[in-house]
Write a protein that holds these residues in place. Structure first.
Motif, PDB file in Angstrom:
ATOM      1  N   GLY A  79       2.221   5.371  -9.524  1.00 43.51           N
ATOM      2  CA  GLY A  79       2.407   5.079  -8.107  1.00 43.51           C
ATOM      3  C   GLY A  79       3.097   3.743  -7.900  1.00 43.51           C
ATOM      4  O   GLY A  79       3.390   3.007  -8.845  1.00 43.51           O
ATOM      5  N   GLU A  80       3.349   3.427  -6.643  1.00 40.54           N
ATOM      6  CA  GLU A  80       4.023   2.178  -6.287  1.00 40.54           C
ATOM      7  C   GLU A  80       3.242   1.460  -5.201  1.00 40.54           C
ATOM      8  O   GLU A  80       2.544   2.091  -4.413  1.00 40.54           O
ATOM      9  CB  GLU A  80       5.420   2.452  -5.748  1.00 40.54           C
ATOM     10  CG  GLU A  80       6.373   3.057  -6.731  1.00 40.54           C
ATOM     11  CD  GLU A  80       7.710   3.319  -6.095  1.00 40.54           C
ATOM     12  OE1 GLU A  80       8.676   2.651  -6.470  1.00 40.54           O
ATOM     13  OE2 GLU A  80       7.778   4.186  -5.202  1.00 40.54           O
ATOM     14  N   GLN A  81       3.410   0.151  -5.159  1.00 37.85           N
ATOM     15  CA  GLN A  81       2.890  -0.626  -4.049  1.00 37.85           C
ATOM     16  C   GLN A  81       3.839  -1.773  -3.765  1.00 37.85           C
ATOM     17  O   GLN A  81       4.511  -2.275  -4.657  1.00 37.85           O
ATOM     18  CB  GLN A  81       1.481  -1.141  -4.312  1.00 37.85           C
ATOM     19  CG  GLN A  81       1.315  -1.976  -5.548  1.00 37.85           C
ATOM     20  CD  GLN A  81      -0.095  -2.481  -5.681  1.00 37.85           C
ATOM     21  OE1 GLN A  81      -0.497  -3.388  -4.962  1.00 37.85           O
ATOM     22  NE2 GLN A  81      -0.853  -1.885  -6.588  1.00 37.85           N
ATOM     23  N   GLN A  82       3.926  -2.139  -2.501  1.00 32.43           N
ATOM     24  CA  GLN A  82       4.816  -3.216  -2.075  1.00 32.43           C
ATOM     25  C   GLN A  82       4.076  -4.050  -1.036  1.00 32.43           C
ATOM     26  O   GLN A  82       3.521  -3.517  -0.089  1.00 32.43           O
ATOM     27  CB  GLN A  82       6.096  -2.633  -1.460  1.00 32.43           C
ATOM     28  CG  GLN A  82       7.073  -3.653  -0.948  1.00 32.43           C
ATOM     29  CD  GLN A  82       7.878  -4.296  -2.045  1.00 32.43           C
ATOM     30  OE1 GLN A  82       8.095  -3.693  -3.088  1.00 32.43           O
ATOM     31  NE2 GLN A  82       8.319  -5.514  -1.825  1.00 32.43           N
ATOM     32  N   TRP A  83       4.060  -5.343  -1.246  1.00 28.99           N
ATOM     33  CA  TRP A  83       3.407  -6.277  -0.326  1.00 28.99           C
ATOM     34  C   TRP A  83       4.460  -7.253   0.190  1.00 28.99           C
ATOM     35  O   TRP A  83       5.030  -8.010  -0.589  1.00 28.99           O
ATOM     36  CB  TRP A  83       2.317  -7.058  -1.043  1.00 28.99           C
ATOM     37  CG  TRP A  83       1.211  -6.244  -1.593  1.00 28.99           C
ATOM     38  CD1 TRP A  83       1.230  -5.460  -2.708  1.00 28.99           C
ATOM     39  CD2 TRP A  83      -0.103  -6.132  -1.071  1.00 28.99           C
ATOM     40  NE1 TRP A  83       0.009  -4.873  -2.906  1.00 28.99           N
ATOM     41  CE2 TRP A  83      -0.833  -5.272  -1.913  1.00 28.99           C
ATOM     42  CE3 TRP A  83      -0.752  -6.685   0.034  1.00 28.99           C
ATOM     43  CZ2 TRP A  83      -2.158  -4.946  -1.688  1.00 28.99           C
ATOM     44  CZ3 TRP A  83      -2.070  -6.360   0.258  1.00 28.99           C
ATOM     45  CH2 TRP A  83      -2.756  -5.500  -0.596  1.00 28.99           C
ATOM     46  N   ASP A  84       4.720  -7.230   1.482  1.00 25.42           N
ATOM     47  CA  ASP A  84       5.686  -8.138   2.091  1.00 25.42           C
ATOM     48  C   ASP A  84       4.974  -8.998   3.127  1.00 25.42           C
ATOM     49  O   ASP A  84       3.965  -8.590   3.719  1.00 25.42           O
ATOM     50  CB  ASP A  84       6.814  -7.360   2.768  1.00 25.42           C
ATOM     51  CG  ASP A  84       7.587  -6.485   1.801  1.00 25.42           C
ATOM     52  OD1 ASP A  84       7.588  -6.806   0.600  1.00 25.42           O
ATOM     53  OD2 ASP A  84       8.179  -5.496   2.247  1.00 25.42           O
ATOM     54  N   MET A  85       5.522 -10.193   3.359  1.00 29.21           N
ATOM     55  CA  MET A  85       4.906 -11.096   4.331  1.00 29.21           C
ATOM     56  C   MET A  85       6.025 -11.925   4.960  1.00 29.21           C
ATOM     57  O   MET A  85       6.990 -12.306   4.286  1.00 29.21           O
ATOM     58  CB  MET A  85       3.907 -12.010   3.619  1.00 29.21           C
ATOM     59  CG  MET A  85       3.229 -12.989   4.542  1.00 29.21           C
ATOM     60  SD  MET A  85       1.911 -13.913   3.733  1.00 29.21           S
ATOM     61  CE  MET A  85       2.799 -14.890   2.556  1.00 29.21           C
ATOM     62  N   ALA A  86       5.882 -12.221   6.247  1.00 30.52           N
ATOM     63  CA  ALA A  86       6.848 -13.062   6.950  1.00 30.52           C
ATOM     64  C   ALA A  86       6.093 -14.099   7.784  1.00 30.52           C
ATOM     65  O   ALA A  86       5.052 -13.802   8.378  1.00 30.52           O
ATOM     66  CB  ALA A  86       7.732 -12.209   7.858  1.00 30.52           C
TER      67      ALA A  86
END
Length: 155
Positions: A79-86
């Motif tokens: 599986g995949e996971q992506q964590w973004d923050m601004a």
């Protein structure tokens, strides 16, 4: 943030063992064992480290003139996971003038996403499949952290 399961796949061969014509449409192997037996679903750093996503001994070439019996979409890739923050900060500079500082972080915890499982390499007229040393292993990964900074002036 997003999380998703890996894509399903079948273990197939590229040569025409069944003798029905063009083997370009891929034909299945025989399922001769438990695909999860001895599989620890860990990343493989090198051949011989014992890390397999699925049991490579669970597949065998079918007899000439027959199709294999392994089912479609039997195994799932990692599986995949992506964590973004601004983060944004607005500054009032008087009148109608404003400034905005922006920092955006893509994959901010620097979590690697593993590549798809190796199912063999093309050799001559068909896939090496279970004869390949990386068959059943996850050997690649991606997912570096990216940071983007910007300063915006509004007037």
């Amino acid at each position: 943030t997003f999380f998703r399961t890996g894509t399903p796949f079948a273990v197939l061969r590229g040569n025409d063992i069944a003798g029905v014509g063009d083997g370009g449409f891929l034909q299945p192997y025989n399922l001769v064992g438990d695909v999860n037996a001895g599989a620890n679903k860990e990343f493989s750093n090198a051949v011989g480290d014992g890390n397999f996503w699925f049991n490579p001994a669970a597949f065998a070439a079918p007899a000439a003139g027959t199709f294999g019996d392994s089912p479609r979409n039997l195994i799932y890739n990692p599986g995949e996971q992506q964590w973004d923050m601004a983060i944004f900060k607005n500054f009032n500079l008087g009148g109608t003038r404003k400034a905005q500082f922006r920092a955006e972080f893509f994959n901010f915890p620097n979590h690697p996403n593993w590549s798809n499982v190796q199912t063999g390499s093309l050799q001559g007229q068909g896939w090496a499949g279970p004869n390949s040393s990386n068959f059943g292993r996850v050997t690649g990964k991606s997912g570096e952290r990216t940071v983007q900074l910007s300063l915006r002036f509004l007037f």
